[in-house]
Design a protein around this motif. Sequence first.
Motif, short mmCIF file in Angstrom:
data_model
loop_
_atom_site.label_atom_id
_atom_site.label_comp_id
_atom_site.label_asym_id
_atom_site.label_seq_id
_atom_site.Cartn_x
_atom_site.Cartn_y
_atom_site.Cartn_z
N THR A 1 -2.97 0.28 5.88
CA THR A 1 -1.76 1.07 6.11
C THR A 1 -0.90 0.56 7.27
O THR A 1 0.31 0.74 7.25
CB THR A 1 -2.10 2.55 6.42
N PHE A 2 -1.52 -0.02 8.26
CA PHE A 2 -0.73 -0.37 9.45
C PHE A 2 -0.54 -1.88 9.64
O PHE A 2 0.53 -2.31 10.05
CB PHE A 2 -1.39 0.21 10.71
N SER B 1 6.14 -5.95 4.10
CA SER B 1 6.23 -4.50 3.88
C SER B 1 5.82 -4.04 2.48
O SER B 1 5.39 -2.91 2.31
CB SER B 1 7.65 -4.02 4.19
N ARG C 1 0.24 -4.72 -0.57
CA ARG C 1 -0.87 -3.78 -0.40
C ARG C 1 -2.16 -4.47 -0.83
O ARG C 1 -2.22 -5.07 -1.91
CB ARG C 1 -0.68 -2.52 -1.25
N PHE D 1 -2.67 9.19 3.38
CA PHE D 1 -1.90 7.96 3.61
C PHE D 1 -1.09 7.58 2.36
O PHE D 1 -0.66 6.44 2.24
CB PHE D 1 -2.83 6.82 4.01
N SER D 2 -0.94 8.52 1.46
CA SER D 2 -0.18 8.23 0.24
C SER D 2 0.64 9.43 -0.20
O SER D 2 0.30 10.56 0.09
CB SER D 2 -1.14 7.84 -0.88
N MET E 1 7.46 5.88 -14.82
CA MET E 1 8.36 4.75 -14.52
C MET E 1 8.18 3.71 -15.63
O MET E 1 7.08 3.55 -16.14
CB MET E 1 7.95 4.10 -13.19
N LEU F 1 5.18 3.68 11.74
CA LEU F 1 3.81 3.29 12.11
C LEU F 1 3.09 2.61 10.95
O LEU F 1 2.49 1.57 11.10
CB LEU F 1 3.02 4.54 12.49
N GLY F 2 3.14 3.22 9.79
CA GLY F 2 2.42 2.68 8.64
C GLY F 2 3.11 3.03 7.35
O GLY F 2 4.08 3.80 7.34
N GLN F 3 2.62 2.44 6.26
CA GLN F 3 3.23 2.69 4.96
C GLN F 3 2.20 3.20 3.96
O GLN F 3 1.01 3.17 4.23
CB GLN F 3 3.88 1.41 4.45
N ASP F 4 2.70 3.61 2.81
CA ASP F 4 1.83 4.18 1.77
C ASP F 4 0.74 3.18 1.38
O ASP F 4 0.97 1.98 1.31
CB ASP F 4 2.68 4.51 0.54
N ASN G 1 1.25 0.60 -3.64
CA ASN G 1 2.51 -0.13 -3.63
C ASN G 1 3.56 0.58 -4.46
O ASN G 1 4.68 0.11 -4.60
CB ASN G 1 2.28 -1.55 -4.18
N VAL G 2 3.21 1.74 -5.02
CA VAL G 2 4.10 2.41 -5.96
C VAL G 2 4.80 3.60 -5.31
O VAL G 2 6.01 3.74 -5.38
CB VAL G 2 3.32 2.85 -7.22
N PHE G 3 4.01 4.45 -4.66
CA PHE G 3 4.61 5.59 -3.97
C PHE G 3 5.28 5.09 -2.70
O PHE G 3 4.77 4.20 -2.03
CB PHE G 3 3.55 6.63 -3.63
N LYS G 4 6.45 5.62 -2.42
CA LYS G 4 7.22 5.13 -1.27
C LYS G 4 7.23 6.19 -0.16
O LYS G 4 8.13 7.02 -0.09
CB LYS G 4 8.67 4.80 -1.69
N THR G 5 6.16 6.18 0.63
CA THR G 5 6.14 7.05 1.80
C THR G 5 5.83 6.20 3.03
O THR G 5 5.22 5.14 2.90
CB THR G 5 5.06 8.16 1.70
N GLY H 1 11.25 4.07 -7.59
CA GLY H 1 10.13 3.25 -7.13
C GLY H 1 10.54 1.84 -6.78
O GLY H 1 9.73 1.04 -6.34
N THR H 2 11.81 1.52 -7.01
CA THR H 2 12.31 0.19 -6.65
C THR H 2 13.43 0.34 -5.63
O THR H 2 13.64 1.43 -5.11
CB THR H 2 12.86 -0.52 -7.91
N SER I 1 12.65 -1.59 2.90
CA SER I 1 11.59 -2.51 3.37
C SER I 1 11.85 -3.01 4.78
O SER I 1 10.99 -3.60 5.40
CB SER I 1 11.47 -3.68 2.42
#
Lengths: 159, 273
Positions: free
Chosen positions: A20-21, A28, A31, A65-66, A120, B121-124, B127-131, B195-196, B257
């Motif tokens: 995550t970090f 970016s 994953r 985290f999701s 999607m 700080l961090g990402q999801d 790779n699909v959900f964008k939080t 999602g894109t 991004s």
Amino acid sequence: MVRTQISLFGILLIAMFLETFIVPGLWSTLRVDLLIGMTIGVIIHLSFSQGLVFVMVASLALQPFSGARTGFIPMLYLFGFFAIELLKSVLYLENVQTQLILAVIFNVIFVEAYVVSLDMPLGQTEIWPLLAGSLLTGVLCPLMVMVVGNVKKACYEPS
Amino acid sequence: MGHGNTHKILLAVFAIGLVLILLSLGQDRSLSLSSNPMREGFSFFGKGITLPFSFVHGLWTDYVALVNTRQENKELRKELQKTQVLCMTMQEVRSENERLSAMLGFKSEHKDFQLYPARLLGQDITNVFKTVIVDRGSRNKFFTDMPVVSPLGLVGRVITTSPHTSQVLLITDPNSAIPAIIEETRVKGVVKGAGTNVLNLEYVRSTELVQVGSTVVTSGLEGIFPKGMKIGVVREVNRDPHKIFTKILVAPSVEMSKIEGIFGVGRNGTDAD
């Protein structure tokens, strides 16, 4: 059993931190899924019940985290756990190449499952980060399996 | 059937049952509150461990990547001069607008809001959900459904908070839907994430006039996002005479991004740290 589980969760925390970090900080949209490698590792090295408990709790820990629907991530990892558990009698899971290929396949299946769940159109996600992420997941999978094996040995617990 | 197999089946049934219960909870975010201490812990570790990475990144961007900066600087200065002139004109328009609003007895909308800065700080984990996870939480006046913006436009909204972190749902996430309006023609619709890096502007009738390059802003209808926040620009309009609605693609004004610093939009009268 407790010592093994605690050690595995310690390693999982580091893996989650990386996922995550650190990894998104480098690229970016990249994953890398280290839990798939750990799942294969617990199937090989631990008993069914120990492995199942670990996979359930670990996937629940990923939830905050999701943005995925609650329960969706545990469902996918549980599916992965049962599928690989079944494949155990067909495939020689200790083989490094098998682990790599399985991890790549499951990573792609998981991503596609997210895509389908969101209605999607398939293939709309950025393909290069997905491929790079799947490949890295596959490459790191044997390492995670080895880590789980070492944890089991270090904890002196028969499965 | 052996005892071992029964044990396995019971465990599997229990696990599947648990997952089904969790799925039935839907998008109930309160459940994830129990795991927030983990996110909190990560945020402290994250700040410490990412420091060397930030240093190397800074070294790269501040020294190595400064080739052609002189030329770029000249161009930016020219751009700035143009913008300053534009700003002065806008200031006039704004003053006039405020005067007229006051005359009509309305409060100026933007006076009701205050910006609270936060850092990514961090990402999801998928790779699909964008939080994304930011380093400000409920103790810094961040709250659920708080709009999040960057200087370029709308970024998303807060979906969960812990004392020192918040999870932000980006407008590009497929779960995101924002009532919007086309600034020039006042045509209303709903901007949905795909999602894109492209958004869909939905529920716009085929008879409505929509042009490529039009600005899409929030309409403020649902009460979460303040009215008039820039979402993006119309990139593509596909009209089908046999369909009721036009398919419109919108390019978000913020490149998700590349976001680093963002602002939570709070109501006036609350203090940020």
